[in-house]
Write a protein that holds these residues in place. Structure first.
Motif, PDB file in Angstrom:
ATOM      1  N   PRO A 118       0.826  -1.210   0.000  1.00 54.30           N
ATOM      2  CA  PRO A 118       0.000   0.000   0.000  1.00 54.30           C
ATOM      3  C   PRO A 118       0.862   1.264   0.000  1.00 54.30           C
ATOM      4  N   VAL A 119       0.478   2.219  -0.837  1.00 53.98           N
ATOM      5  CA  VAL A 119       1.201   3.485  -0.954  1.00 53.98           C
ATOM      6  C   VAL A 119       0.208   4.626  -0.792  1.00 53.98           C
ATOM      7  N   GLY A 120       0.566   5.609   0.026  1.00 53.84           N
ATOM      8  CA  GLY A 120      -0.293   6.771   0.211  1.00 53.84           C
ATOM      9  C   GLY A 120       0.530   7.999   0.499  1.00 53.84           C
ATOM     10  N   PHE A 121      -0.146   9.072   0.905  1.00 55.70           N
ATOM     11  CA  PHE A 121       0.586  10.289   1.235  1.00 55.70           C
ATOM     12  C   PHE A 121      -0.030  10.981   2.436  1.00 55.70           C
ATOM     13  N   LYS A 122       0.772  11.841   3.043  1.00 54.80           N
ATOM     14  CA  LYS A 122       0.358  12.601   4.214  1.00 54.80           C
ATOM     15  C   LYS A 122       0.462  14.081   3.902  1.00 54.80           C
ATOM     16  N   LEU A 123      -0.501  14.866   4.365  1.00 53.05           N
ATOM     17  CA  LEU A 123      -0.433  16.301   4.152  1.00 53.05           C
ATOM     18  C   LEU A 123      -1.186  17.043   5.237  1.00 53.05           C
ATOM     19  N   CYS A 124      -0.765  18.270   5.470  1.00 48.43           N
ATOM     20  CA  CYS A 124      -1.532  19.232   6.229  1.00 48.43           C
ATOM     21  C   CYS A 124      -2.162  20.142   5.179  1.00 48.43           C
ATOM     22  N   VAL A 125      -3.475  20.214   5.132  1.00 48.07           N
ATOM     23  CA  VAL A 125      -4.160  20.927   4.048  1.00 48.07           C
ATOM     24  C   VAL A 125      -3.802  22.405   4.057  1.00 48.07           C
ATOM     25  N   GLY A 126      -3.422  22.907   2.883  1.00 48.39           N
ATOM     26  CA  GLY A 126      -3.147  24.324   2.705  1.00 48.39           C
ATOM     27  C   GLY A 126      -4.251  24.925   1.856  1.00 48.39           C
ATOM     28  N   HIS A 127      -3.911  25.343   0.632  1.00 48.66           N
ATOM     29  CA  HIS A 127      -4.940  25.842  -0.282  1.00 48.66           C
ATOM     30  C   HIS A 127      -5.836  24.683  -0.725  1.00 48.66           C
ATOM     31  N   LYS A 128      -7.130  24.906  -0.687  1.00 52.43           N
ATOM     32  CA  LYS A 128      -8.067  23.835  -1.019  1.00 52.43           C
ATOM     33  C   LYS A 128      -7.893  23.327  -2.442  1.00 52.43           C
ATOM     34  N   TRP A 129      -7.579  24.245  -3.377  1.00 50.62           N
ATOM     35  CA  TRP A 129      -7.475  23.811  -4.766  1.00 50.62           C
ATOM     36  C   TRP A 129      -6.296  22.861  -4.987  1.00 50.62           C
ATOM     37  N   GLU A 130      -5.289  22.931  -4.131  1.00 48.99           N
ATOM     38  CA  GLU A 130      -4.129  22.052  -4.292  1.00 48.99           C
ATOM     39  C   GLU A 130      -4.522  20.595  -4.070  1.00 48.99           C
ATOM     40  N   PHE A 131      -5.259  20.333  -2.975  1.00 52.08           N
ATOM     41  CA  PHE A 131      -5.698  18.953  -2.746  1.00 52.08           C
ATOM     42  C   PHE A 131      -6.698  18.532  -3.817  1.00 52.08           C
ATOM     43  N   MET A 132      -7.572  19.442  -4.220  1.00 48.85           N
ATOM     44  CA  MET A 132      -8.545  19.103  -5.255  1.00 48.85           C
ATOM     45  C   MET A 132      -7.853  18.796  -6.582  1.00 48.85           C
ATOM     46  N   ALA A 133      -6.729  19.459  -6.848  1.00 51.97           N
ATOM     47  CA  ALA A 133      -5.967  19.156  -8.059  1.00 51.97           C
ATOM     48  C   ALA A 133      -5.437  17.727  -8.005  1.00 51.97           C
ATOM     49  N   VAL A 134      -5.019  17.296  -6.817  1.00 48.91           N
ATOM     50  CA  VAL A 134      -4.556  15.911  -6.647  1.00 48.91           C
ATOM     51  C   VAL A 134      -5.712  14.943  -6.895  1.00 48.91           C
ATOM     52  N   VAL A 135      -6.898  15.277  -6.405  1.00 54.16           N
ATOM     53  CA  VAL A 135      -8.064  14.418  -6.616  1.00 54.16           C
ATOM     54  C   VAL A 135      -8.413  14.348  -8.107  1.00 54.16           C
ATOM     55  N   LYS A 136      -8.320  15.476  -8.797  1.00 47.05           N
ATOM     56  CA  LYS A 136      -8.573  15.452 -10.242  1.00 47.05           C
ATOM     57  C   LYS A 136      -7.534  14.592 -10.965  1.00 47.05           C
ATOM     58  N   ALA A 137      -6.303  14.611 -10.461  1.00 47.02           N
ATOM     59  CA  ALA A 137      -5.260  13.765 -11.050  1.00 47.02           C
ATOM     60  C   ALA A 137      -5.579  12.290 -10.840  1.00 47.02           C
ATOM     61  N   MET A 138      -6.172  11.955  -9.696  1.00 45.79           N
ATOM     62  CA  MET A 138      -6.596  10.573  -9.460  1.00 45.79           C
ATOM     63  C   MET A 138      -7.631  10.151 -10.501  1.00 45.79           C
ATOM     64  N   LEU A 139      -8.577  11.046 -10.767  1.00 46.12           N
ATOM     65  CA  LEU A 139      -9.635  10.734 -11.718  1.00 46.12           C
ATOM     66  C   LEU A 139      -9.084  10.604 -13.136  1.00 46.12           C
ATOM     67  N   GLU A 140      -8.166  11.483 -13.526  1.00 46.68           N
ATOM     68  CA  GLU A 140      -7.635  11.467 -14.889  1.00 46.68           C
ATOM     69  C   GLU A 140      -6.661  10.323 -15.127  1.00 46.68           C
ATOM     70  N   SER A 141      -5.836  10.021 -14.126  1.00 48.51           N
ATOM     71  CA  SER A 141      -4.804   8.996 -14.308  1.00 48.51           C
ATOM     72  C   SER A 141      -5.315   7.585 -14.046  1.00 48.51           C
ATOM     73  N   GLY A 142      -6.361   7.483 -13.247  1.00 49.12           N
ATOM     74  CA  GLY A 142      -6.845   6.161 -12.861  1.00 49.12           C
ATOM     75  C   GLY A 142      -6.050   5.560 -11.715  1.00 49.12           C
ATOM     76  N   ILE A 143      -5.026   6.278 -11.255  1.00 53.62           N
ATOM     77  CA  ILE A 143      -4.190   5.812 -10.140  1.00 53.62           C
ATOM     78  C   ILE A 143      -4.737   6.388  -8.838  1.00 53.62           C
ATOM     79  N   ARG A 144      -4.895   5.557  -7.850  1.00 53.58           N
ATOM     80  CA  ARG A 144      -5.386   6.006  -6.549  1.00 53.58           C
ATOM     81  C   ARG A 144      -4.355   5.676  -5.470  1.00 53.58           C
ATOM     82  N   PRO A 145      -4.145   6.567  -4.518  1.00 51.52           N
ATOM     83  CA  PRO A 145      -3.374   6.168  -3.340  1.00 51.52           C
ATOM     84  C   PRO A 145      -4.214   5.193  -2.528  1.00 51.52           C
TER      85      PRO A 145
END
Length: 330
Positions: free
Chosen positions: A93-120
């Motif tokens: 299992p692979v994942g990541f840790k973050l302290c949320v900063g700008h909301k759009w930054e995390f949402m950009a990561v979520v959009k990348a999950m949707l586009e790439s098909g890769i999920r943590p």
């Protein structure tokens, strides 16, 4: 122990380390609550032969962990990196840790999950309450999003993107007591990481001297004389007692709420102060999205504006906040 001599990522070293049966999961640290956007420094005085061997660095030489990763620089590249680590580790299992900063930054990561098909496999949300005695005092409790708000936001964003069932969610950030654990579970966490409570049980007095190698109780030092202050048989018993009694108290909370296990905690089980300071259950005080809301709805306060600013190919906003709001309201 997975860095090259110049500080970059070494795939061969990683594969050798990650396939060790003691390694159960891989976490990429994007940021942490104590030092968001700052990175860390392991002073040369603390790099003993033992530490040097474990981390693959020279003895007595300062080791810098920069704020940014050199292995990726965009959300899509992060997804590719997650895929690579999963393959190199033999499917762990692979994942990541973050302290949320700008909301759009995390949402950009979520959009990348949707586009790439890769999920943590998992995401750990840290709060700005997260702490270490080595953190800059001006950063602690000031930069980043507090855990309660950050955790609820990450949970809701994953729900709204239709991904929550595929990704486990952990929480960390000054979570010590059974109530701390229960409240995090109420707000969307699948599990809780706790460091501070165990450090205190081990004897930490929060002297904030971790980085000086002069920890007075022997916890955060490589000085052999100072380490004598940490009497292992005594501290081991204290740590075990803390763990056992905290878990027992958590079960007591669950039973008092009419639940068989802590897995049953929901937003309605914890009361918070929000808005005009009224005390309300979290189910009413906070917004809770339904599956795919971000993909099908155009007007979700606190979410769709930032969703419009996010792009899978950059951590920068692709629209200004004003433009996104104007577009949302027509």
């Amino acid at each position: 122990g997975c860095r090259s001599e110049t500080g970059g990522f070494d795939t061969e070293k990683f594969a050798a380390q990650a396939t060790n049966p003691q390694i159960k999961m891989i976490e990429i640290k994007l940021s942490q609550g104590a030092k968001p956007g700052h990175g860390g420094v392991l002073p040369g005085a603390k790099v003993t032969e033992e530490i040097a061997e474990a981390r693959g660095i020279p003895v007595g030489v300062e080791c810098i962990s920069p704020a940014g990763h050199s292995a990726f620089s965009t959300p899509m590249e992060l997804m590719d990196f997650i895929g690579a680590l999963r393959e190199l580790s033999g499917g762990k299992p692979v994942g990541f840790k973050l302290c949320v900063g700008h909301k759009w930054e995390f949402m950009a990561v979520v959009k990348a999950m949707l586009e790439s098909g890769i999920r943590p496999d998992f995401i750990v949300v840290d709060g700005t309450e997260g702490g270490t005695g080595a953190a800059p005092l001006e950063f602690t409790n000031r930069l980043g999003t507090p855990l309660r708000q950050g955790l609820a936001f990450v949970h809701n964003t994953l729900v709204g993107a239709g991904l929550r069932d595929e990704i486990k969610l952990g929480a960390s950030g000054k979570l010590i007591s059974a109530f701390d654990i229960a409240s995090a579970l109420c707000l969307g966490a699948d599990w809780v990481n706790s460091a501070r409570g165990f450090m205190l049980a081990l004897g930490c007095i929060q002297s904030q001297s971790c980085h000086t190698n002069r920890c007075p109780v022997g916890v955060a030092t490589q000085d052999a004389k100072r380490q004598k202050a940490l009497v292992v048989p005594d501290k081991a018993t204290r740590v075990a007692n803390f763990h056992r009694n905290t878990v027992k108290a958590l079960m007591d909370f669950a039973h008092a709420a009419g639940l068989e296990t802590p897995k049953g905690f929901k937003p309605e089980h914890v009361y918070v102060r929000e808005g005009n300071r009224d005390v309300m259950p979290a189910s009413a005080a906070l917004d809770w999205l339904k599956p795919d809301d971000l993909l099908t709805k155009d007007d979700i306060p606190g979410f769709t504006t930032y969703w419009a600013m996010a792009d899978a190919r950059t951590f920068e906003p692709v629209k200004s906040l004003a433009a996104a709001r104007e577009e949302r309201h027509g």
